[in-house]
Structure formats: C-alpha cells, structure tokens
Design a protein around this motif. Structure first.
Motif, PDB file in Angstrom:
ATOM      1  N   ASP A  66     -42.795 -43.884  97.421  1.00 61.79           N
ATOM      2  CA  ASP A  66     -44.064 -43.452  96.849  1.00 61.79           C
ATOM      3  C   ASP A  66     -45.027 -43.002  97.946  1.00 61.79           C
ATOM      4  OD1 ASP A  66     -43.354 -43.853  94.224  1.00 61.79           O
ATOM      5  OD2 ASP A  66     -44.284 -45.832  94.082  1.00 61.79           O
ATOM      6  N   ASP A  67     -45.050 -43.728  99.053  1.00 61.18           N
ATOM      7  CA  ASP A  67     -45.961 -43.432 100.153  1.00 61.18           C
ATOM      8  C   ASP A  67     -45.325 -42.389 101.068  1.00 61.18           C
ATOM      9  OD1 ASP A  67     -47.735 -43.412 102.284  1.00 61.18           O
ATOM     10  OD2 ASP A  67     -47.913 -45.585 102.375  1.00 61.18           O
ATOM     11  N   PRO A  68     -46.004 -41.279 101.336  1.00 59.24           N
ATOM     12  CA  PRO A  68     -45.432 -40.245 102.198  1.00 59.24           C
ATOM     13  C   PRO A  68     -45.383 -40.628 103.682  1.00 59.24           C
ATOM     14  CG  PRO A  68     -47.639 -39.611 101.540  1.00 59.24           C
ATOM     15  CD  PRO A  68     -47.308 -40.876 100.792  1.00 59.24           C
ATOM     16  N   VAL A  69     -46.107 -41.674 104.069  1.00 58.11           N
ATOM     17  CA  VAL A  69     -46.152 -42.091 105.465  1.00 58.11           C
ATOM     18  C   VAL A  69     -45.164 -43.239 105.694  1.00 58.11           C
ATOM     19  CG1 VAL A  69     -47.625 -43.037 107.287  1.00 58.11           C
ATOM     20  CG2 VAL A  69     -48.565 -41.420 105.618  1.00 58.11           C
ATOM     21  N   THR A  70     -44.308 -43.090 106.707  1.00 53.80           N
ATOM     22  CA  THR A  70     -43.370 -44.162 107.060  1.00 53.80           C
ATOM     23  C   THR A  70     -44.146 -45.319 107.668  1.00 53.80           C
ATOM     24  OG1 THR A  70     -41.667 -42.524 107.539  1.00 53.80           O
ATOM     25  CG2 THR A  70     -41.333 -44.740 108.427  1.00 53.80           C
ATOM     26  N   PRO A  71     -43.963 -46.536 107.144  1.00 52.84           N
ATOM     27  CA  PRO A  71     -44.704 -47.671 107.707  1.00 52.84           C
ATOM     28  C   PRO A  71     -44.123 -48.092 109.056  1.00 52.84           C
ATOM     29  CG  PRO A  71     -43.167 -48.457 106.072  1.00 52.84           C
ATOM     30  CD  PRO A  71     -43.088 -46.946 106.042  1.00 52.84           C
ATOM     31  N   ALA A  72     -44.939 -48.777 109.850  1.00 51.55           N
ATOM     32  CA  ALA A  72     -44.430 -49.394 111.066  1.00 51.55           C
ATOM     33  C   ALA A  72     -43.449 -50.480 110.633  1.00 51.55           C
ATOM     34  CB  ALA A  72     -45.577 -49.995 111.875  1.00 51.55           C
ATOM     35  N   LEU A  73     -42.363 -50.623 111.380  1.00 54.19           N
ATOM     36  CA  LEU A  73     -41.314 -51.560 111.000  1.00 54.19           C
ATOM     37  C   LEU A  73     -41.280 -52.763 111.922  1.00 54.19           C
ATOM     38  CD1 LEU A  73     -38.471 -49.011 110.206  1.00 54.19           C
ATOM     39  CD2 LEU A  73     -40.102 -50.048 108.629  1.00 54.19           C
ATOM     40  N   SER A  74     -40.916 -53.896 111.374  1.00 50.65           N
ATOM     41  CA  SER A  74     -40.817 -55.141 112.115  1.00 50.65           C
ATOM     42  C   SER A  74     -39.403 -55.295 112.675  1.00 50.65           C
ATOM     43  CB  SER A  74     -41.132 -56.320 111.182  1.00 50.65           C
ATOM     44  OG  SER A  74     -40.671 -57.532 111.718  1.00 50.65           O
ATOM     45  N   GLN A  75     -39.298 -55.362 113.999  1.00 50.24           N
ATOM     46  CA  GLN A  75     -37.994 -55.546 114.636  1.00 50.24           C
ATOM     47  C   GLN A  75     -37.352 -56.858 114.191  1.00 50.24           C
ATOM     48  OE1 GLN A  75     -36.347 -53.378 117.182  1.00 50.24           O
ATOM     49  NE2 GLN A  75     -34.730 -54.607 116.288  1.00 50.24           N
ATOM     50  N   GLN A  76     -38.156 -57.912 114.027  1.00 49.77           N
ATOM     51  CA  GLN A  76     -37.612 -59.215 113.622  1.00 49.77           C
ATOM     52  C   GLN A  76     -36.984 -59.135 112.232  1.00 49.77           C
ATOM     53  OE1 GLN A  76     -40.304 -62.538 113.785  1.00 49.77           O
ATOM     54  NE2 GLN A  76     -38.910 -63.874 112.683  1.00 49.77           N
ATOM     55  N   TRP A  77     -37.666 -58.510 111.297  1.00 51.89           N
ATOM     56  CA  TRP A  77     -37.134 -58.410 109.932  1.00 51.89           C
ATOM     57  C   TRP A  77     -35.873 -57.546 109.920  1.00 51.89           C
ATOM     58  CZ3 TRP A  77     -39.931 -56.044 105.097  1.00 51.89           C
ATOM     59  CH2 TRP A  77     -39.340 -56.558 103.933  1.00 51.89           C
ATOM     60  N   LEU A  78     -35.878 -56.460 110.693  1.00 51.64           N
ATOM     61  CA  LEU A  78     -34.676 -55.626 110.792  1.00 51.64           C
ATOM     62  C   LEU A  78     -33.502 -56.431 111.349  1.00 51.64           C
ATOM     63  CD1 LEU A  78     -36.197 -52.310 112.102  1.00 51.64           C
ATOM     64  CD2 LEU A  78     -35.042 -52.636 109.911  1.00 51.64           C
ATOM     65  N   ASN A  79     -33.764 -57.233 112.362  1.00 48.83           N
ATOM     66  CA  ASN A  79     -32.704 -58.065 112.944  1.00 48.83           C
ATOM     67  C   ASN A  79     -32.157 -59.060 111.924  1.00 48.83           C
ATOM     68  OD1 ASN A  79     -32.961 -56.747 115.383  1.00 48.83           O
ATOM     69  ND2 ASN A  79     -34.233 -58.332 116.306  1.00 48.83           N
ATOM     70  N   GLU A  80     -33.049 -59.660 111.124  1.00 46.63           N
ATOM     71  CA  GLU A  80     -32.612 -60.614 110.104  1.00 46.63           C
ATOM     72  C   GLU A  80     -31.754 -59.919 109.045  1.00 46.63           C
ATOM     73  OE1 GLU A  80     -36.134 -62.468 108.534  1.00 46.63           O
ATOM     74  OE2 GLU A  80     -36.633 -63.394 110.450  1.00 46.63           O
ATOM     75  N   LEU A  81     -32.193 -58.746 108.598  1.00 53.33           N
ATOM     76  CA  LEU A  81     -31.415 -58.004 107.601  1.00 53.33           C
ATOM     77  C   LEU A  81     -30.071 -57.556 108.178  1.00 53.33           C
ATOM     78  CD1 LEU A  81     -34.265 -55.846 106.022  1.00 53.33           C
ATOM     79  CD2 LEU A  81     -33.033 -57.733 104.911  1.00 53.33           C
ATOM     80  N   ALA A  82     -30.073 -57.094 109.428  1.00 55.43           N
ATOM     81  CA  ALA A  82     -28.827 -56.658 110.064  1.00 55.43           C
ATOM     82  C   ALA A  82     -27.869 -57.822 110.233  1.00 55.43           C
ATOM     83  CB  ALA A  82     -29.119 -55.996 111.409  1.00 55.43           C
ATOM     84  N   ALA A  83     -28.389 -58.993 110.608  1.00 54.81           N
ATOM     85  CA  ALA A  83     -27.525 -60.173 110.762  1.00 54.81           C
ATOM     86  C   ALA A  83     -26.898 -60.546 109.426  1.00 54.81           C
ATOM     87  CB  ALA A  83     -28.334 -61.347 111.328  1.00 54.81           C
ATOM     88  N   SER A  84     -27.664 -60.469 108.348  1.00 60.36           N
ATOM     89  CA  SER A  84     -27.094 -60.797 107.044  1.00 60.36           C
ATOM     90  C   SER A  84     -26.072 -59.738 106.632  1.00 60.36           C
ATOM     91  CB  SER A  84     -28.176 -60.978 105.978  1.00 60.36           C
ATOM     92  OG  SER A  84     -28.793 -59.763 105.632  1.00 60.36           O
ATOM     93  N   ALA A  85     -26.299 -58.475 107.006  1.00 57.75           N
ATOM     94  CA  ALA A  85     -25.352 -57.409 106.678  1.00 57.75           C
ATOM     95  C   ALA A  85     -24.002 -57.657 107.344  1.00 57.75           C
ATOM     96  CB  ALA A  85     -25.902 -56.052 107.119  1.00 57.75           C
ATOM     97  N   ASN A  86     -24.019 -58.293 108.498  1.00 62.98           N
ATOM     98  CA  ASN A  86     -22.786 -58.571 109.232  1.00 62.98           C
ATOM     99  C   ASN A  86     -22.119 -59.870 108.805  1.00 62.98           C
ATOM    100  OD1 ASN A  86     -22.904 -56.217 110.801  1.00 62.98           O
ATOM    101  ND2 ASN A  86     -24.366 -57.177 112.191  1.00 62.98           N
ATOM    102  N   SER A  87     -22.728 -60.594 107.875  1.00 63.80           N
ATOM    103  CA  SER A  87     -22.142 -61.848 107.399  1.00 63.80           C
ATOM    104  C   SER A  87     -21.189 -61.571 106.238  1.00 63.80           C
ATOM    105  CB  SER A  87     -23.244 -62.811 106.943  1.00 63.80           C
ATOM    106  OG  SER A  87     -23.807 -62.366 105.721  1.00 63.80           O
ATOM    107  N   SER A  88     -20.377 -62.546 105.883  1.00 62.66           N
ATOM    108  CA  SER A  88     -19.442 -62.369 104.770  1.00 62.66           C
ATOM    109  C   SER A  88     -20.165 -62.247 103.431  1.00 62.66           C
ATOM    110  CB  SER A  88     -18.439 -63.529 104.726  1.00 62.66           C
ATOM    111  OG  SER A  88     -19.128 -64.752 104.546  1.00 62.66           O
ATOM    112  N   GLY A  89     -21.403 -62.725 103.344  1.00 63.51           N
ATOM    113  CA  GLY A  89     -22.175 -62.623 102.111  1.00 63.51           C
ATOM    114  C   GLY A  89     -22.927 -61.313 101.965  1.00 63.51           C
TER     115      GLY A  89
END
Length: 117
Positions: A67-90
């Motif tokens: 909805d928002d045309p501007v890309t928000p600033a992203l949190s490296q910590q949250w990205l790392n948490e999501l990436a770690a979960s992506a690499n898990s069996s779940g």
C-alpha cells in the motif's frame, strides 16, 4: 496492508506493509538460492481463527503488493530472525518484530544495506 499473491490463488494473503517488506527480503533470498521451504502464520483478528502454512518453491509465481509506495527502513535483527527460521525444519514462522530488542545505535537499514546468511 500489503498483499502477497502466491501461485494461481485469486485471494491474496494480507500482511502489514512493514512485515511484508521484511518477508520479501528473506523469501527472495531463499528462492534466489533455489531453496524450497514453508511459511506459517496465525490468522489475524477479523479472519477465520486458525493458522496457515504455504510451501514455497522457486517455480511458483510470487507477487508482493504494498500500500505504501515508500520502502520502509528494515531491521537487520528481524531479518536475521526470519532467515534463521527459514533455515529450520519448521520453515519461516511469521512473528511480530521485537522492537524493544533492536539496537538503537545501529539503526534500521535500507534493503541494499542488509546481509543474510
């Protein structure tokens, strides 16, 4: 609210724009590496109670609509948490950002500044 369209589904998955921006970075990284994985989330209030899981595969079309045309600033910590979960069996378990845990001295970054393992 942003929308995630997966495969030939006519109905999008609605996800808050900031969350979808973080998810986009992690999904694109995994799919670019030709990796398959799952994405799970609890249904938000106002929708049918429960939870859903998608099997994500590089050959299935995926589209992000914000909805928002501007890309928000992203949190490296949250990205790392999501990436770690992506690499898990779940697979990725979509959770809320832990704002209180963000290092205020590091600040948020643009997508171009971020690194995923």
């Amino acid at each position: 609210m942003g929308q995630l369209y997966y495969g030939d589904a006519n109905e999008p998955i609605t996800i808050e724009d900031r969350t979808l921006a973080h998810l986009k970075v992690v999904l694109a990284t995994k799919l670019r590496r030709n990796e398959s994985f799952t994405l799970s989330w609890q249904h938000p209030e106002g929708e049918q109670p429960g939870r859903s899981t998608l099997w994500l595969h590089p050959s299935i079309p995926l589209r992000f609509v914000f909805d928002d045309p501007v890309t928000p600033a992203l949190s490296q910590q949250w990205l790392n948490e999501l990436a770690a979960s992506a690499n898990s069996s779940g697979g990725i378990r979509l959770t809320e950002e832990h704002i209180e845990a963000v290092d205020e001295t590091a600040g948020d970054k643009t997508p171009e500044d971020l690194q995923l393992a």
